[in-house]
Design a protein around this motif. Structure first.
Motif, PDB file in Angstrom:
ATOM      1  N   SER A 121      44.448  51.636  42.577  1.00  0.00           N
ATOM      2  CA  SER A 121      43.220  52.295  41.750  1.00  0.00           C
ATOM      3  C   SER A 121      43.099  51.473  40.630  1.00  0.00           C
ATOM      4  O   SER A 121      43.962  50.410  40.076  1.00  0.00           O
ATOM      5  CB  SER A 121      43.533  53.555  41.391  1.00  0.00           C
ATOM      6  N   VAL A 122      41.880  51.577  40.082  1.00  0.00           N
ATOM      7  CA  VAL A 122      41.623  50.703  38.798  1.00  0.00           C
ATOM      8  C   VAL A 122      42.255  51.162  37.681  1.00  0.00           C
ATOM      9  O   VAL A 122      42.665  50.313  36.943  1.00  0.00           O
ATOM     10  CB  VAL A 122      39.758  50.739  38.797  1.00  0.00           C
TER      11      VAL A 122
ATOM     12  N   SER B 148      37.219  46.717  35.601  1.00  0.00           N
ATOM     13  CA  SER B 148      36.059  46.749  36.542  1.00  0.00           C
ATOM     14  C   SER B 148      35.152  45.891  36.052  1.00  0.00           C
ATOM     15  O   SER B 148      34.649  45.152  36.893  1.00  0.00           O
ATOM     16  CB  SER B 148      35.380  48.306  35.969  1.00  0.00           C
ATOM     17  N   GLN B 149      35.129  45.492  34.744  1.00  0.00           N
ATOM     18  CA  GLN B 149      34.097  44.332  34.332  1.00  0.00           C
ATOM     19  C   GLN B 149      34.769  42.991  34.988  1.00  0.00           C
ATOM     20  O   GLN B 149      34.005  42.128  35.402  1.00  0.00           O
ATOM     21  CB  GLN B 149      33.934  44.151  32.936  1.00  0.00           C
ATOM     22  N   GLN B 150      35.938  42.867  34.748  1.00  0.00           N
ATOM     23  CA  GLN B 150      36.762  41.604  35.370  1.00  0.00           C
ATOM     24  C   GLN B 150      36.381  41.411  37.014  1.00  0.00           C
ATOM     25  O   GLN B 150      35.998  40.296  37.394  1.00  0.00           O
ATOM     26  CB  GLN B 150      38.004  41.570  35.012  1.00  0.00           C
ATOM     27  N   ILE B 151      36.486  42.427  37.721  1.00  0.00           N
ATOM     28  CA  ILE B 151      36.159  42.376  39.066  1.00  0.00           C
ATOM     29  C   ILE B 151      34.536  42.308  39.204  1.00  0.00           C
ATOM     30  O   ILE B 151      34.278  41.650  40.275  1.00  0.00           O
ATOM     31  CB  ILE B 151      36.756  43.638  39.722  1.00  0.00           C
ATOM     32  N   LYS B 152      33.778  42.985  38.514  1.00  0.00           N
ATOM     33  CA  LYS B 152      32.288  42.919  38.826  1.00  0.00           C
ATOM     34  C   LYS B 152      32.056  41.403  38.188  1.00  0.00           C
ATOM     35  O   LYS B 152      31.168  40.889  39.227  1.00  0.00           O
ATOM     36  CB  LYS B 152      31.634  43.485  37.649  1.00  0.00           C
TER      37      LYS B 152
ATOM     38  N   TYR C  95      45.242  46.920  29.902  1.00  0.00           N
ATOM     39  CA  TYR C  95      43.965  46.863  29.653  1.00  0.00           C
ATOM     40  C   TYR C  95      43.574  48.255  29.809  1.00  0.00           C
ATOM     41  O   TYR C  95      43.942  49.127  30.240  1.00  0.00           O
ATOM     42  CB  TYR C  95      43.049  45.940  30.665  1.00  0.00           C
ATOM     43  N   THR C  96      41.945  48.453  29.547  1.00  0.00           N
ATOM     44  CA  THR C  96      41.482  49.965  29.762  1.00  0.00           C
ATOM     45  C   THR C  96      40.786  49.538  31.241  1.00  0.00           C
ATOM     46  O   THR C  96      40.534  48.502  31.785  1.00  0.00           O
ATOM     47  CB  THR C  96      40.201  49.941  28.773  1.00  0.00           C
ATOM     48  N   PRO C  97      40.600  50.651  31.898  1.00  0.00           N
ATOM     49  CA  PRO C  97      39.882  50.787  33.205  1.00  0.00           C
ATOM     50  C   PRO C  97      38.585  49.905  33.186  1.00  0.00           C
ATOM     51  O   PRO C  97      38.245  49.221  34.175  1.00  0.00           O
ATOM     52  CB  PRO C  97      39.829  52.146  33.438  1.00  0.00           C
ATOM     53  N   SER C  98      38.000  50.091  32.091  1.00  0.00           N
ATOM     54  CA  SER C  98      36.383  49.508  31.925  1.00  0.00           C
ATOM     55  C   SER C  98      36.651  48.253  32.001  1.00  0.00           C
ATOM     56  O   SER C  98      35.877  47.132  32.566  1.00  0.00           O
ATOM     57  CB  SER C  98      35.763  50.102  30.784  1.00  0.00           C
ATOM     58  N   ALA C  99      37.776  47.441  31.246  1.00  0.00           N
ATOM     59  CA  ALA C  99      37.907  46.033  31.209  1.00  0.00           C
ATOM     60  C   ALA C  99      38.401  45.507  32.547  1.00  0.00           C
ATOM     61  O   ALA C  99      37.825  44.345  32.965  1.00  0.00           O
ATOM     62  CB  ALA C  99      38.991  45.663  30.137  1.00  0.00           C
TER      63      ALA C  99
ATOM     64  N   ALA D 117      43.646  40.879  37.981  1.00  0.00           N
ATOM     65  CA  ALA D 117      43.013  42.086  38.070  1.00  0.00           C
ATOM     66  C   ALA D 117      42.846  42.634  39.404  1.00  0.00           C
ATOM     67  O   ALA D 117      43.093  44.007  39.660  1.00  0.00           O
ATOM     68  CB  ALA D 117      42.088  42.404  37.332  1.00  0.00           C
ATOM     69  N   LEU D 118      42.125  42.079  40.476  1.00  0.00           N
ATOM     70  CA  LEU D 118      41.890  42.555  41.677  1.00  0.00           C
ATOM     71  C   LEU D 118      43.133  42.678  42.344  1.00  0.00           C
ATOM     72  O   LEU D 118      43.265  43.877  43.062  1.00  0.00           O
ATOM     73  CB  LEU D 118      41.105  41.557  42.437  1.00  0.00           C
TER      74      LEU D 118
END
Length: 325
Positions: free
Chosen positions: A18-19, A34-38, A28-32, A9-10
């Motif tokens: 961009s995400v 973002s959560q993977q990278i977090k 995926y969704t942008p939220s998914a 994902a990164l």
């Protein structure tokens, strides 16, 4: 332990900028994403993304992780290919399990629009019939984007083209397989003076004063159109832009200009239209398949590549013969 799915994902964020674009590329969704990278940041205890205006950019640590992970992900792909080749126990018929094992898994394809219409619409059904357990999702993308997606691991096989001398950078870890040469013709209305003259071939000088319908300025096709007129002042004069060659045909038919349209994926011409090739230079583009070197031994990828080659060989035959019609 570093989460490899989150690393992918990164890498997608690094490649697409961009995400949101990374999420679109990965499905995926942008939220998914973002959560993977977090989750990856928590695991590594370093910041991998930072805000830049309304978007994000990779930190130094993020760039280091993306660069360093390339070798690891390539090794994993080679291991997976080896497992597919060696898996299964010998059978009573003397064939090992790999020889009898059905092709499974997923091969993600990226391809430009005319390759989708003129090549993959035949490749994908044949793969579905021959290998029903193999998933082959398709994404349309321009050649530069396709190469970036394959290089970063977001697509597994890319179909790309290069016009004449227009550069198309190919990273060292990608393998390019030439498929065939596609020819593009100038499309004219049948009542156009050049068509009425019965001209069998057209030079840039013949076309210098024509109004043109073309793809967007950022495309390789548009770059080639400019290259076609090297040394001819004030040409080409672009009056209409569209990314769809089928639209180009209709705009020519409406008397709004001329267009350069490849043969692959081109529908039968309306009786009002004539196709004439160019000379000095000829308008041709090489069509190729690209994949990561680490996947060279993957049975799934080879099955898809073989199917692409088989259909491409028939398309090569369509490039020969007369075109005025």
């Amino acid at each position: 332990m570093i989460d490899l799915e989150a690393v992918v994902a990164l890498r997608a964020v690094a490649t697409n900028g961009s995400v949101a674009a990374a999420a679109d590329a990965l499905g995926y969704t942008p939220s998914a994403v973002s959560q993977q990278i977090k989750r990856l940041e928590r695991g590594t205890r370093v910041a991998l993304l930072e805000r830049a205006g309304r978007g994000v950019v990779l930190t130094d640590a993020g760039r280091h992780l993306v660069t360093s992970s390339a070798t690891v992900l390539a090794d994993l792909e080679r291991i997976e290919a080896d497992l597919q080749l060696t898996g299964g126990a010998p059978g009573a018929d003397g064939l090992d399990g790999a020889a009898r094992r059905p092709i499974t898994g997923e091969v993600r394809i990226g391809a430009f629009s005319t390759a989708v219409r003129g090549l993959l619409v035949d490749v994908l059904p044949s793969l579905r019939n021959e290998h029903p357990d193999l998933r082959v999702p398709l994404r349309e993308s321009e050649p530069w984007e396709t190469i970036a997606l394959v290089a970063s691991g977001q697509r597994d096989l890319g179909i790309v083209h290069r016009w004449g001398g227009v550069a198309l950078a190919m990273p060292d870890h990608l393998v390019e397989t030439p498929l065939f040469t596609d020819v593009a013709d100038v499309i004219l209305r049948r009542d156009h003076p050049l068509a009425l003259a019965g001209t069998a071939e057209l030079t840039p000088a013949d076309l210098a004063d024509e109004p043109w319908i073309a793809t967007f300025d950022s495309t390789i096709c548009r770059q080639w159109l400019r290259r076609l007129f090297d040394g001819v002042s004030n040409a080409p004069r672009i009056v209409h832009e569209s990314m769809e060659f089928e639209n180009h045909l209709e705009l020519v038919r409406a008397g709004l200009g001329v267009a350069l349209v490849p043969r692959m994926g081109r529908p039968p011409l309306h009786p009002d239209l004539v196709a004439v090739p160019t000379v000095r230079p000829a308008s041709t583009r090489g069509v190729s398949a690209v994949h990561r070197r680490s996947q060279a031994d993957s049975p799934a990828l080879q099955a898809v590549l073989d199917a692409v080659r088989a259909v491409a060989s028939s398309r090569a035959d369509l490039q020969e013969g007369p075109v005025r019609r």
